[in-house]
Design an enzyme around this catalytic site. Structure first.
Site, PDB file in Angstrom:
ATOM      1  N   CYS A 198       6.653  -2.937  16.230  1.00 16.83           N
ATOM      2  CA  CYS A 198       6.074  -1.869  17.058  1.00 16.83           C
ATOM      3  C   CYS A 198       4.636  -2.259  17.415  1.00 16.83           C
ATOM      4  CB  CYS A 198       6.090  -0.529  16.317  1.00 16.83           C
ATOM      5  SG  CYS A 198       7.754  -0.044  15.830  1.00 16.83           S
ATOM      6  N   CYS A 213      -0.997   7.021   9.429  1.00 19.37           N
ATOM      7  CA  CYS A 213       0.215   6.405   9.993  1.00 19.37           C
ATOM      8  C   CYS A 213      -0.109   5.100  10.697  1.00 19.37           C
ATOM      9  CB  CYS A 213       0.850   7.322  11.038  1.00 19.37           C
ATOM     10  SG  CYS A 213       1.441   8.840  10.368  1.00 19.37           S
ATOM     11  N   GLU A 215       0.839  -1.191   0.000  1.00 15.73           N
ATOM     12  CA  GLU A 215       0.000   0.000   0.000  1.00 15.73           C
ATOM     13  C   GLU A 215       0.879   1.249   0.000  1.00 15.73           C
ATOM     14  OE1 GLU A 215      -4.011  -1.245   2.254  1.00 15.73           O
ATOM     15  OE2 GLU A 215      -2.365  -0.865   3.622  1.00 15.73           O
ATOM     16  N   CYS A 250       1.494  -0.610  15.577  1.00 17.70           N
ATOM     17  CA  CYS A 250       1.532  -0.420  14.121  1.00 17.70           C
ATOM     18  C   CYS A 250       1.046  -1.671  13.385  1.00 17.70           C
ATOM     19  CB  CYS A 250       2.967  -0.105  13.700  1.00 17.70           C
ATOM     20  SG  CYS A 250       3.140   0.234  11.935  1.00 17.70           S
TER      21      CYS A 250
HETATM   22  N1  SAH Z   1       9.467   2.161  10.238  1.00 17.13           N
HETATM   23  C1  SAH Z   1       9.487   3.579  10.139  1.00 17.13           C
HETATM   24  C2  SAH Z   1       8.418   4.147   9.233  1.00 17.13           C
HETATM   25  C3  SAH Z   1       7.050   3.676   9.476  1.00 17.13           C
HETATM   26  S1  SAH Z   1       5.674   4.501   9.935  1.00 17.13           S
HETATM   27  C4  SAH Z   1       9.416   4.208  11.518  1.00 17.13           C
HETATM   28  O1  SAH Z   1       9.236   3.486  12.488  1.00 17.13           O
HETATM   29  O2  SAH Z   1       9.591   5.420  11.621  1.00 17.13           O
HETATM   30  C5  SAH Z   1       5.748   6.168  10.072  1.00 17.13           C
HETATM   31  C6  SAH Z   1       5.328   6.709  11.437  1.00 17.13           C
HETATM   32  O3  SAH Z   1       3.995   6.302  11.808  1.00 17.13           O
HETATM   33  C7  SAH Z   1       6.240   6.210  12.535  1.00 17.13           C
HETATM   34  O4  SAH Z   1       6.592   7.256  13.392  1.00 17.13           O
HETATM   35  C8  SAH Z   1       5.353   5.225  13.233  1.00 17.13           C
HETATM   36  O5  SAH Z   1       5.792   4.988  14.537  1.00 17.13           O
HETATM   37  C9  SAH Z   1       4.012   5.883  13.144  1.00 17.13           C
HETATM   38  N2  SAH Z   1       2.904   4.993  13.458  1.00 17.13           N
HETATM   39  C10 SAH Z   1       2.892   3.646  13.370  1.00 17.13           C
HETATM   40  N3  SAH Z   1       1.724   3.152  13.798  1.00 17.13           N
HETATM   41  C11 SAH Z   1       0.966   4.195  14.145  1.00 17.13           C
HETATM   42  C12 SAH Z   1      -0.358   4.332  14.652  1.00 17.13           C
HETATM   43  N4  SAH Z   1      -1.136   3.272  14.873  1.00 17.13           N
HETATM   44  N5  SAH Z   1      -0.822   5.566  14.896  1.00 17.13           N
HETATM   45  C13 SAH Z   1      -0.042   6.653  14.660  1.00 17.13           C
HETATM   46  N6  SAH Z   1       1.200   6.586  14.176  1.00 17.13           N
HETATM   47  C14 SAH Z   1       1.706   5.374  13.929  1.00 17.13           C
END
Ligand code: SAH
Length: 337
Positions: A111, A327, A87, A114
């Site tokens: 994480c 995100c 996506e 996520c």
């Molecule tokens: N792996 C990378 C990029 C991925 S996502 C990283 O960790 O930075 C981009 C951003 O979205 C990251 O800061 C991640 O922590 C955030 N993110 C992930 N899941 C989320 C959620 N459920 N709600 C809000 N932000 C989220």
């Protein structure tokens, strides 16, 4: 072999021709984005035939579906080679269009908030596949001015392909996207941040911090346990020293976990004196995760507290949450989807 993953000099040396030929082929691929060597009309016919025997153009990136949200954010579902489905997102800002691209199918970082790794890790994306997301989205739209590597995957866990992607998309013979308009977001793989600083590519570095200390951070971002905050923050300062760019710290606001004012104070203490900026993100809730978003009021107070302590802080506008494009909502999809 996919020629779209190659830099101009690499193309020239592989075909055993002069440097300008490499640039010419590269421009057809990355500026005009042709899909066949036959369309490269200023190349000798013999060369076109030779190229089509040895190389493929781009991977077969096919748009399975695109959905637009109320705020004009569009989520794309792409099918890549071997039926890998990823996506990507197009976002419309006042300053122009921005693409949120995936760098891996799935993710290994784990994480807890996520969705990207929930179906496991499938594979790294190639430089051509990362470019391909931008080109496919850009078709029929004004030129994309920003690319954020915040889709599915951990960019620095696919380091070589991501650095190559940055070089390809910013090359003067192709898209010429400004490196400053590219954001690499990482959960904080410290040695790779130092390596990236040494590449001297002045891309924007965003580090997903999400916590003021290693105890909380280790629970939220398991991969971060190997990279304690003091070294991570030192690597960020090194990045700033080398590139002159301020680092963005992303901080997902989770109710009762990392959103208290005392945690804001601890965070401010850690970041004091660094050339940085904190971007607070309201948690996009995943089903059954047991984690909840902080209220808008809490987020505002947290931001104000940081600003009061001299730390720049902003709250990220959430785009596309109604179509699961915000995100942390991008996934690698099951092949049957
Ligand atoms: N792996 C990378 C990029 C991925 S996502 C990283 O960790 O930075 C981009 C951003 O979205 C990251 O800061 C991640 O922590 C955030 N993110 C992930 N899941 C989320 C959620 N459920 N709600 C809000 N932000 C989220």
């Amino acid at each position: 072999m996919d020629i779209t993953s190659m830099a101009p000099d690499e193309i020239a040396s592989r075909i055993g021709d002069r440097p300008y030929r490499g640039k010419q082929v590269f421009a057809w691929l990355h500026k005009r984005q042709v899909t066949s060597f036959d369309l490269m009309t200023d190349l000798p016919k013999q060369l076109r035939e030779k190229l089509s025997k040895s190389y493929t153009i781009g991977t077969d990136i096919y748009t399975l579906r695109s959905v637009q949200s109320a705020d004009l954010t569009t989520k794309y579902l792409f099918r890549l080679e071997n039926n890998t489905i990823i996506e990507s997102v197009y976002m419309c800002y006042r300053f122009g269009g921005s693409v949120c691209a995936s760098t891996q199918a799935g993710c290994r970082m784990g994480c807890i908030f996520c969705a990207s790794g929930k179906n496991g890790f499938e594979r790294n994306l190639t430089p051509s596949e990362i470019c391909g997301q931008v080109y496919a989205i850009q078709r029929g739209k004004p030129r994309v001015g920003h690319v954020v590597l915040m889709g599915c995957g951990e960019p620095l866990d696919n380091y070589d392909n991501v650095v190559k992607f940055i070089r390809l998309i910013s090359d003067e013979n192709g898209q010429q996207l400004s490196r400053r308009a590219i954001t690499v977001s990482t959960c904080g793989l410290t040695p790779k941040i130092i390596k990236l600083a040494d590449e001297m590519l002045p891309v924007t570095l965003a580090v997903s911090l999400h916590a003021p200390n290693d105890d909380v951070r280790g629970c939220l971002v398991p991969a971060a346990r190997a990279f304690p905050m003091p070294e991570l923050l030192r690597a960020c300062s090194y990045y700033t020293d080398k590139t002159g760019r301020q680092v963005t710290f992303e901080y997902v606001m989770i109710r009762g976990v990392n959103d208290s004012l005392s945690q804001a104070g601890e965070l401010a203490g850690r970041l004091k004196g660094t050339l940085s900026h904190v971007n607070l993100i309201r948690l996009n809730t995943q089903e059954a995760s047991g984690l909840y978003a902080s209220s808008d009021d809490t987020i505002r107070r947290f931001a104000d507290y940081l600003c009061g302590r001299g730390i720049k802080a902003t709250v990220r506008r959430a785009l596309g949450s109604d179509i699961n494009a915000a995100c942390g909502q991008l996934r690698v999809l099951n092949k049957r989807t």
